[in-house]
Design an enzyme around this catalytic site. Structure first.
Site, PDB file in Angstrom:
ATOM      1  N   ASN A 119       0.864  -1.179   0.000  1.00  0.00           N
ATOM      2  CA  ASN A 119       0.000   0.000   0.000  1.00  0.00           C
ATOM      3  C   ASN A 119       0.902   1.231   0.000  1.00  0.00           C
ATOM      4  O   ASN A 119       1.504   1.546   1.026  1.00  0.00           O
ATOM      5  CB  ASN A 119      -0.896  -0.044   1.254  1.00  0.00           C
ATOM      6  CG  ASN A 119      -1.724   1.213   1.424  1.00  0.00           C
ATOM      7  OD1 ASN A 119      -1.756   2.074   0.548  1.00  0.00           O
ATOM      8  ND2 ASN A 119      -2.390   1.316   2.563  1.00  0.00           N
ATOM      9  N   TRP A 120       0.975   1.878  -1.146  1.00  0.00           N
ATOM     10  CA  TRP A 120       1.896   3.016  -1.257  1.00  0.00           C
ATOM     11  C   TRP A 120       1.346   4.272  -0.579  1.00  0.00           C
ATOM     12  O   TRP A 120       2.034   5.291  -0.506  1.00  0.00           O
ATOM     13  CB  TRP A 120       2.216   3.281  -2.736  1.00  0.00           C
ATOM     14  CG  TRP A 120       3.285   2.380  -3.291  1.00  0.00           C
ATOM     15  CD1 TRP A 120       3.863   1.316  -2.656  1.00  0.00           C
ATOM     16  CD2 TRP A 120       3.911   2.474  -4.579  1.00  0.00           C
ATOM     17  NE1 TRP A 120       4.815   0.733  -3.477  1.00  0.00           N
ATOM     18  CE2 TRP A 120       4.863   1.421  -4.666  1.00  0.00           C
ATOM     19  CE3 TRP A 120       3.775   3.320  -5.677  1.00  0.00           C
ATOM     20  CZ2 TRP A 120       5.658   1.220  -5.794  1.00  0.00           C
ATOM     21  CZ3 TRP A 120       4.560   3.113  -6.802  1.00  0.00           C
ATOM     22  CH2 TRP A 120       5.493   2.074  -6.855  1.00  0.00           C
ATOM     23  N   LYS A 121       0.099   4.233  -0.137  1.00  0.00           N
ATOM     24  CA  LYS A 121      -0.501   5.402   0.535  1.00  0.00           C
ATOM     25  C   LYS A 121      -0.284   6.655  -0.332  1.00  0.00           C
ATOM     26  O   LYS A 121      -0.356   6.570  -1.542  1.00  0.00           O
ATOM     27  CB  LYS A 121       0.066   5.541   1.957  1.00  0.00           C
ATOM     28  CG  LYS A 121      -0.104   4.235   2.750  1.00  0.00           C
ATOM     29  CD  LYS A 121       0.192   4.387   4.213  1.00  0.00           C
ATOM     30  CE  LYS A 121      -0.025   3.046   4.918  1.00  0.00           C
ATOM     31  NZ  LYS A 121       0.124   3.151   6.369  1.00  0.00           N
TER      32      LYS A 121
ATOM     33  N   HIS B 150      -9.414   1.434   5.313  1.00  0.00           N
ATOM     34  CA  HIS B 150      -8.123   1.584   6.000  1.00  0.00           C
ATOM     35  C   HIS B 150      -8.296   2.559   7.163  1.00  0.00           C
ATOM     36  O   HIS B 150      -9.039   3.537   7.064  1.00  0.00           O
ATOM     37  CB  HIS B 150      -7.069   2.104   5.017  1.00  0.00           C
ATOM     38  CG  HIS B 150      -5.684   1.989   5.546  1.00  0.00           C
ATOM     39  ND1 HIS B 150      -5.180   2.862   6.498  1.00  0.00           N
ATOM     40  CD2 HIS B 150      -4.702   1.099   5.308  1.00  0.00           C
ATOM     41  CE1 HIS B 150      -3.948   2.510   6.794  1.00  0.00           C
ATOM     42  NE2 HIS B 150      -3.623   1.443   6.092  1.00  0.00           N
TER      43      HIS B 150
ATOM     44  N   GLU C 155      -6.524   4.864   8.165  1.00  0.00           N
ATOM     45  CA  GLU C 155      -6.206   6.259   7.816  1.00  0.00           C
ATOM     46  C   GLU C 155      -7.387   6.945   7.133  1.00  0.00           C
ATOM     47  O   GLU C 155      -7.525   8.165   7.203  1.00  0.00           O
ATOM     48  CB  GLU C 155      -4.937   6.295   6.949  1.00  0.00           C
ATOM     49  CG  GLU C 155      -3.711   6.019   7.804  1.00  0.00           C
ATOM     50  CD  GLU C 155      -2.538   5.415   7.056  1.00  0.00           C
ATOM     51  OE1 GLU C 155      -2.536   5.394   5.813  1.00  0.00           O
ATOM     52  OE2 GLU C 155      -1.612   4.926   7.751  1.00  0.00           O
TER      53      GLU C 155
ATOM     54  N   GLU D 107      -5.155  -4.803  10.722  1.00  0.00           N
ATOM     55  CA  GLU D 107      -4.070  -3.836  10.932  1.00  0.00           C
ATOM     56  C   GLU D 107      -4.314  -3.076  12.229  1.00  0.00           C
ATOM     57  O   GLU D 107      -5.045  -2.075  12.236  1.00  0.00           O
ATOM     58  CB  GLU D 107      -4.032  -2.819   9.780  1.00  0.00           C
ATOM     59  CG  GLU D 107      -3.832  -3.424   8.410  1.00  0.00           C
ATOM     60  CD  GLU D 107      -3.273  -2.393   7.432  1.00  0.00           C
ATOM     61  OE1 GLU D 107      -2.208  -2.666   6.864  1.00  0.00           O
ATOM     62  OE2 GLU D 107      -3.861  -1.323   7.254  1.00  0.00           O
TER      63      GLU D 107
ATOM     64  N   GLY E 123       3.089   2.033  11.008  1.00  0.00           N
ATOM     65  CA  GLY E 123       4.124   3.062  10.895  1.00  0.00           C
ATOM     66  C   GLY E 123       4.891   3.338  12.174  1.00  0.00           C
ATOM     67  O   GLY E 123       5.603   4.333  12.273  1.00  0.00           O
TER      68      GLY E 123
ATOM     69  N   SER F 104       3.709  -2.336  10.364  1.00  0.00           N
ATOM     70  CA  SER F 104       5.155  -2.468  10.584  1.00  0.00           C
ATOM     71  C   SER F 104       5.727  -3.818  10.153  1.00  0.00           C
ATOM     72  O   SER F 104       6.643  -4.343  10.799  1.00  0.00           O
ATOM     73  CB  SER F 104       5.499  -2.176  12.050  1.00  0.00           C
ATOM     74  OG  SER F 104       5.205  -0.820  12.357  1.00  0.00           O
TER      75      SER F 104
ATOM     76  N   GLY G 214       2.952  -1.131   4.275  1.00  0.00           N
ATOM     77  CA  GLY G 214       3.027   0.290   3.949  1.00  0.00           C
ATOM     78  C   GLY G 214       4.449   0.701   3.626  1.00  0.00           C
ATOM     79  O   GLY G 214       4.942   0.492   2.521  1.00  0.00           O
ATOM     80  N   GLY G 215       5.128   1.279   4.612  1.00  0.00           N
ATOM     81  CA  GLY G 215       6.456   1.849   4.395  1.00  0.00           C
ATOM     82  C   GLY G 215       7.445   0.934   3.679  1.00  0.00           C
ATOM     83  O   GLY G 215       8.175   1.387   2.789  1.00  0.00           O
TER      84      GLY G 215
HETATM   85  P1  13P Z   1       3.280   0.242   7.701  1.00  0.00           P
HETATM   86  O1  13P Z   1       3.738  -1.046   7.047  1.00  0.00           O
HETATM   87  O2  13P Z   1       4.023   1.443   7.204  1.00  0.00           O
HETATM   88  O3  13P Z   1       3.216   0.117   9.185  1.00  0.00           O
HETATM   89  O4  13P Z   1       1.771   0.486   7.198  1.00  0.00           O
HETATM   90  C1  13P Z   1       0.844  -0.543   7.300  1.00  0.00           C
HETATM   91  C2  13P Z   1      -0.377  -0.159   6.574  1.00  0.00           C
HETATM   92  O5  13P Z   1      -1.104   0.726   7.004  1.00  0.00           O
HETATM   93  C3  13P Z   1      -0.661  -0.845   5.305  1.00  0.00           C
HETATM   94  O6  13P Z   1      -1.938  -0.589   4.864  1.00  0.00           O
END
Ligand code: 13P
Length: 253
Positions: A10-12, A93, A95, A165, A171, A211, A232-233
């Protein structure tokens, strides 16, 4: 495990065309790792470009609007992301739930719209630190899933993926223990079997997210009922994302 592990990046709100080389590198390496299903969810602006760039991996969107079209300035419908090359969409999500006030009923109507357009869906769920501290994480997460799923899902196993999640793990570099992940995933599995029956409920993949990194992927992916990861990251460079894909390829079949 019911199916191949599913590793989704997920590149957000990251990514300009300069990152297409990362997508290409992820795609080329994934062609040699067919034991793993790999996908990327770039921002809307890159869906079509990533779709044109890759041969093997799946491409998805990070959200869609629940309506079919017309007057929604700045929004993007399920049919539009499908047309751009997306095969799936991430919905609910944390977020979006937190930053855009999306509640379960909004996620549910987006899910219905996405399925009607022909997309697979990844429904996200997860508790805050306060909910976990209160020991209410399981009932909270199961409640979120029940209320976010569309009512009539013909082929749940083919259409639906769940991503667990925990918000406090996103993050932050913090993760639940493999035992805690396994306990939550077992509870989610039991709910899916109750909702969709033994065959379909058992085949829906449940991803862990929060994470996930190359150095903890094997442990988290090996937890009970974990069918992959939502990353994510660590999905932003081919090097770190492929470290996670490689870990998934090492899992016993
Ligand atoms: P991180 O891997 O950066 O913690 O993010 C997880 C996430 O929200 C994937 O959707």
């Amino acid at each position: 495990m019911a199916e191949r592990p599913f590793i989704v990046g997920n590149w957000k709100m990251n990514g300009t065309r300069s990152m297409l080389s990362e997508a290409r590198a992820i795609d080329r390496a994934s062609q040699r790792l067919m034991k793993v299903e790999v996908a990327l969810a770039p921002p809307y602006t890159l869906i079509h470009a990533v779709h044109k760039e890759v041969e093997q991996i799946g491409v998805g969107a990070q959200d869609c609007h629940p309506a079919e079209g017309t007057a929604h300035t700045g929004d993007v419908s399920a049919a539009m992301v499908l047309d751009a090359g997306a095969k799936f969409v991430i919905l609910g999500h944390s977020e979006r739930r937190q930053g855009h006030g999306e509640d379960d009923s909004m996620v549910k109507s987006k899910a219905a719209s996405a399925i009607a357009a022909g997309l697979r869906i990844i429904i996200c769920c997860g508790e805050s630190e306060a909910v976990r501290d209160a020991g209410e994480e399981e009932s909270f997460v199961l409640g979120q899933i029940r209320a976010s799923l569309p009512d009539d899902l013909d082929n749940a196993a083919a259409t639906l993926t769940i991503a667990y999640e925990p918000i406090w793990a996103i993050g932050t570099g913090k993760t639940p223990s493999a035992e805690n992940v396994g306990a939550m995933h077992r509870a989610i599995r039991a709910l899916l079997v109750q909702l969709y029956g033994e065959e379909h409920g058992a085949a829906v993949r449940i991803l862990y997210g929060g994470s996930v990194k190359p150095d903890n992927a094997l442990e988290l992916l090996g937890a009970d009922e974990v069918g992959g990861a939502l990353v994510g990251g660590a999905s932003l460079t081919a090097e770190s994302f492929l470290g996670i894909v490689l870990a998934a390829a090492e899992l016993p079949e």
